[in-house]
Motif scaffolding. Structure first.
Motif, PDB file in Angstrom:
ATOM      1  N   VAL A 160       0.847  -1.191   0.000  1.00 24.21           N
ATOM      2  CA  VAL A 160       0.000   0.000   0.000  1.00 24.21           C
ATOM      3  C   VAL A 160       0.883   1.242   0.000  1.00 24.21           C
ATOM      4  N   SER A 161       0.759   2.076  -1.044  1.00 23.31           N
ATOM      5  CA  SER A 161       1.636   3.240  -1.175  1.00 23.31           C
ATOM      6  C   SER A 161       0.854   4.458  -1.623  1.00 23.31           C
ATOM      7  N   ASP A 162       1.302   5.636  -1.179  1.00 22.52           N
ATOM      8  CA  ASP A 162       0.697   6.868  -1.662  1.00 22.52           C
ATOM      9  C   ASP A 162       1.465   7.410  -2.869  1.00 22.52           C
ATOM     10  N   VAL A 216       8.291 -20.239  -0.872  1.00 25.32           N
ATOM     11  CA  VAL A 216       6.861 -19.977  -1.022  1.00 25.32           C
ATOM     12  C   VAL A 216       6.692 -18.657  -1.765  1.00 25.32           C
ATOM     13  N   LYS A 217       5.873 -18.646  -2.805  1.00 25.61           N
ATOM     14  CA  LYS A 217       5.741 -17.468  -3.655  1.00 25.61           C
ATOM     15  C   LYS A 217       4.560 -16.589  -3.232  1.00 25.61           C
ATOM     16  N   PRO A 218       4.746 -15.269  -3.260  1.00 28.67           N
ATOM     17  CA  PRO A 218       3.650 -14.383  -2.878  1.00 28.67           C
ATOM     18  C   PRO A 218       2.707 -14.073  -4.036  1.00 28.67           C
ATOM     19  N   ILE A 219       1.460 -13.847  -3.707  1.00 31.37           N
ATOM     20  CA  ILE A 219       0.517 -13.249  -4.651  1.00 31.37           C
ATOM     21  C   ILE A 219       0.460 -11.766  -4.295  1.00 31.37           C
ATOM     22  N   GLU A 220       0.958 -10.920  -5.177  1.00 35.75           N
ATOM     23  CA  GLU A 220       1.070  -9.494  -4.881  1.00 35.75           C
ATOM     24  C   GLU A 220      -0.248  -8.759  -5.125  1.00 35.75           C
ATOM     25  N   HIS A 221      -0.592  -7.888  -4.185  1.00 40.70           N
ATOM     26  CA  HIS A 221      -1.724  -6.976  -4.338  1.00 40.70           C
ATOM     27  C   HIS A 221      -1.142  -5.571  -4.147  1.00 40.70           C
ATOM     28  N   VAL A 222      -1.031  -4.830  -5.223  1.00 40.12           N
ATOM     29  CA  VAL A 222      -0.378  -3.515  -5.177  1.00 40.12           C
ATOM     30  C   VAL A 222      -1.435  -2.415  -5.256  1.00 40.12           C
ATOM     31  N   TYR A 223      -1.354  -1.470  -4.312  1.00 40.59           N
ATOM     32  CA  TYR A 223      -2.294  -0.344  -4.274  1.00 40.59           C
ATOM     33  C   TYR A 223      -1.487   0.951  -4.322  1.00 40.59           C
ATOM     34  N   PRO A 224      -1.221   1.488  -5.524  1.00 45.64           N
ATOM     35  CA  PRO A 224      -0.456   2.731  -5.625  1.00 45.64           C
ATOM     36  C   PRO A 224      -1.361   3.958  -5.502  1.00 45.64           C
ATOM     37  N   LEU A 225      -0.734   5.089  -5.237  1.00 40.78           N
ATOM     38  CA  LEU A 225      -1.422   6.386  -5.208  1.00 40.78           C
ATOM     39  C   LEU A 225      -2.606   6.392  -4.247  1.00 40.78           C
ATOM     40  N   VAL A 226      -2.452   5.786  -3.074  1.00 43.43           N
ATOM     41  CA  VAL A 226      -3.497   5.779  -2.049  1.00 43.43           C
ATOM     42  C   VAL A 226      -3.361   7.060  -1.239  1.00 43.43           C
ATOM     43  N   ARG A 227      -4.226   8.022  -1.513  1.00 42.88           N
ATOM     44  CA  ARG A 227      -4.113   9.339  -0.869  1.00 42.88           C
ATOM     45  C   ARG A 227      -5.416   9.806  -0.245  1.00 42.88           C
ATOM     46  N   THR A 228      -6.452   8.998  -0.307  1.00 43.98           N
ATOM     47  CA  THR A 228      -7.740   9.344   0.307  1.00 43.98           C
ATOM     48  C   THR A 228      -8.252   8.130   1.073  1.00 43.98           C
ATOM     49  N   HIS A 229      -9.213   8.383   1.984  1.00 41.82           N
ATOM     50  CA  HIS A 229      -9.792   7.284   2.751  1.00 41.82           C
ATOM     51  C   HIS A 229     -10.556   6.332   1.836  1.00 41.82           C
ATOM     52  N   ARG A 230     -11.159   6.863   0.790  1.00 46.08           N
ATOM     53  CA  ARG A 230     -11.889   6.000  -0.128  1.00 46.08           C
ATOM     54  C   ARG A 230     -10.935   5.038  -0.840  1.00 46.08           C
ATOM     55  N   GLN A 231      -9.771   5.530  -1.219  1.00 50.01           N
ATOM     56  CA  GLN A 231      -8.786   4.659  -1.856  1.00 50.01           C
ATOM     57  C   GLN A 231      -8.250   3.622  -0.871  1.00 50.01           C
ATOM     58  N   LEU A 232      -8.090   4.039   0.386  1.00 46.11           N
ATOM     59  CA  LEU A 232      -7.615   3.104   1.398  1.00 46.11           C
ATOM     60  C   LEU A 232      -8.676   2.040   1.689  1.00 46.11           C
ATOM     61  N   ASP A 233      -9.961   2.409   1.578  1.00 50.57           N
ATOM     62  CA  ASP A 233     -11.045   1.439   1.779  1.00 50.57           C
ATOM     63  C   ASP A 233     -10.867   0.224   0.886  1.00 50.57           C
ATOM     64  N   LYS A 234     -10.513   0.456  -0.368  1.00 47.31           N
ATOM     65  CA  LYS A 234     -10.361  -0.644  -1.325  1.00 47.31           C
ATOM     66  C   LYS A 234      -9.221  -1.571  -0.905  1.00 47.31           C
ATOM     67  N   ALA A 235      -8.138  -0.969  -0.414  1.00 46.71           N
ATOM     68  CA  ALA A 235      -7.006  -1.785   0.034  1.00 46.71           C
ATOM     69  C   ALA A 235      -7.390  -2.619   1.244  1.00 46.71           C
ATOM     70  N   ILE A 236      -8.061  -1.993   2.203  1.00 49.59           N
ATOM     71  CA  ILE A 236      -8.463  -2.709   3.417  1.00 49.59           C
ATOM     72  C   ILE A 236      -9.457  -3.820   3.089  1.00 49.59           C
ATOM     73  N   GLN A 237     -10.359  -3.557   2.160  1.00 47.32           N
ATOM     74  CA  GLN A 237     -11.315  -4.583   1.743  1.00 47.32           C
ATOM     75  C   GLN A 237     -10.596  -5.802   1.175  1.00 47.32           C
ATOM     76  N   PRO A 248      -0.673  10.936   8.165  1.00 47.98           N
ATOM     77  CA  PRO A 248      -0.778  10.227   9.459  1.00 47.98           C
ATOM     78  C   PRO A 248      -2.131   9.563   9.683  1.00 47.98           C
ATOM     79  N   GLU A 249      -3.218  10.155   9.193  1.00 48.28           N
ATOM     80  CA  GLU A 249      -4.532   9.556   9.383  1.00 48.28           C
ATOM     81  C   GLU A 249      -4.649   8.239   8.620  1.00 48.28           C
ATOM     82  N   LEU A 250      -4.221   8.233   7.367  1.00 40.76           N
ATOM     83  CA  LEU A 250      -4.267   7.013   6.578  1.00 40.76           C
ATOM     84  C   LEU A 250      -3.337   5.954   7.161  1.00 40.76           C
ATOM     85  N   ARG A 251      -2.165   6.406   7.559  1.00 40.42           N
ATOM     86  CA  ARG A 251      -1.160   5.482   8.101  1.00 40.42           C
ATOM     87  C   ARG A 251      -1.675   4.810   9.375  1.00 40.42           C
TER      88      ARG A 251
END
Length: 288
Positions: free
Chosen positions: A20-22, A41-62, A78-81
């Protein structure tokens, strides 16, 4: 997370890695993959770039809720973090800010309070345009093109066909190093003036005959042009090409790197080391 391996986790063939990155997420991807490479063991990557709003963070948390796993983040707000951190802690999800320990070390040494900047490493500054300039130069001077402009290069790579010249050149260019590459063919002269170059570091790339033959055969098969009797894939002929490369470099005092068991990144790192050492010696000579 006491360091004891969970036998259930060990038995799984994959796990989920959330990044998760802004900013662009490049830092997270590099760190995540470097750590993941230490395990089979290999990871399945879920990348969330440009997360700068709570709505964008919602998708990552979901997504984290749906596919629990490891969470790495770089968030300056700090709020998102704090929201992401608290969610993960409350749900037993391992979470880490990958830059926090590094920033704390810098702060302890430099003092003061850091000024968080989203994507600070991606600014359109002189370093950025230096990389773009290097990339343009490298593309223009790939595979022996425009040999009259070699003096402007930082590095000139020499090697026979399929010795990883082009991908190594592109990797170096992405680091801001102007790189030209020249194909070597037995019984054909090298470009005029190559042996008189003063500014660039000239490096020869070689590999084992078996490795070169393997790569060439795969390339021919991919092109549907396999010719088993062609000297292009004849082991003895390839061995002579490699010997020719080594003799040429030895004659001119050019360093040689064997890329047989090296990744492109490892080859580039070796070249950068040679370049830095050469520049250090030149600086000591001029300042003496």
């Amino acid at each position: 997370m006491n360091g004891v391996t969970d036998p259930i986790r060990q038995a799984e063939s994959y796990y989920h890695l959330h990044l998760v990155s802004d900013s662009t997420g490049e830092t997270l991807i590099s760190v995540g993959r470097a750590a993941a490479a230490q395990y089979s063991v290999k990871p399945i990557e879920h990348v969330y770039p440009l997360v700068r709003t709570h709505r964008q963070l919602d998708k990552a948390i979901q997504s984290i809720e749906e596919y629990p796993g490891i969470v790495l983040y770089t968030l300056t707000d700090p709020e998102l973090r704090n929201r992401l951190k608290i969610y993960c802690q409350n749900n037993g999800v391992p979470v880490l800010s990958v830059l926090a320990p590094v920033v704390r070390l810098f702060q302890a040494y430099l003092g003061g309070v850091p000024e968080p900047r989203v994507g600070g490493q991606h600014q359109l500054d002189g370093e950025y345009f230096r990389r773009i300039d290097a990339m343009n130069y490298t593309v223009m001077h790939d595979d022996g093109q425009h040999t009259d402009g070699l003096e402007a290069a930082d590095v000139v790579l020499l090697g026979i066909s399929r010795s990883s010249k082009t991908p190594t050149s592109i990797y170096l260019a992405n680091r801001g190093i102007k790189t030209a590459n020249i194909p070597l063919v037995p019984n054909l002269p090298i470009p005029p003036g190559l042996s008189e170059l003063k500014r660039p570091l000239v490096v020869g790339l070689v590999a084992s005959a078996e490795r070169v033959v393997e790569i060439r055969r795969n390339r021919l098969l991919g092109l549907n042009a396999s010719q088993p009797n062609d000297s292009y894939v004849d082991r003895d002929a390839v061995a002579e090409e490699i010997a020719f490369s080594r003799r040429l470099c030895a004659r001119h005092g050019w360093p040689v790197i064997d890329v047989t068991r090296r990744s492109i990144e490892e080859t580039a790192a070796a070249i950068i080391g040679l370049l830095q050492e050469r520049r250090r010696k030149m600086f000591e000579t001029t300042s003496a």
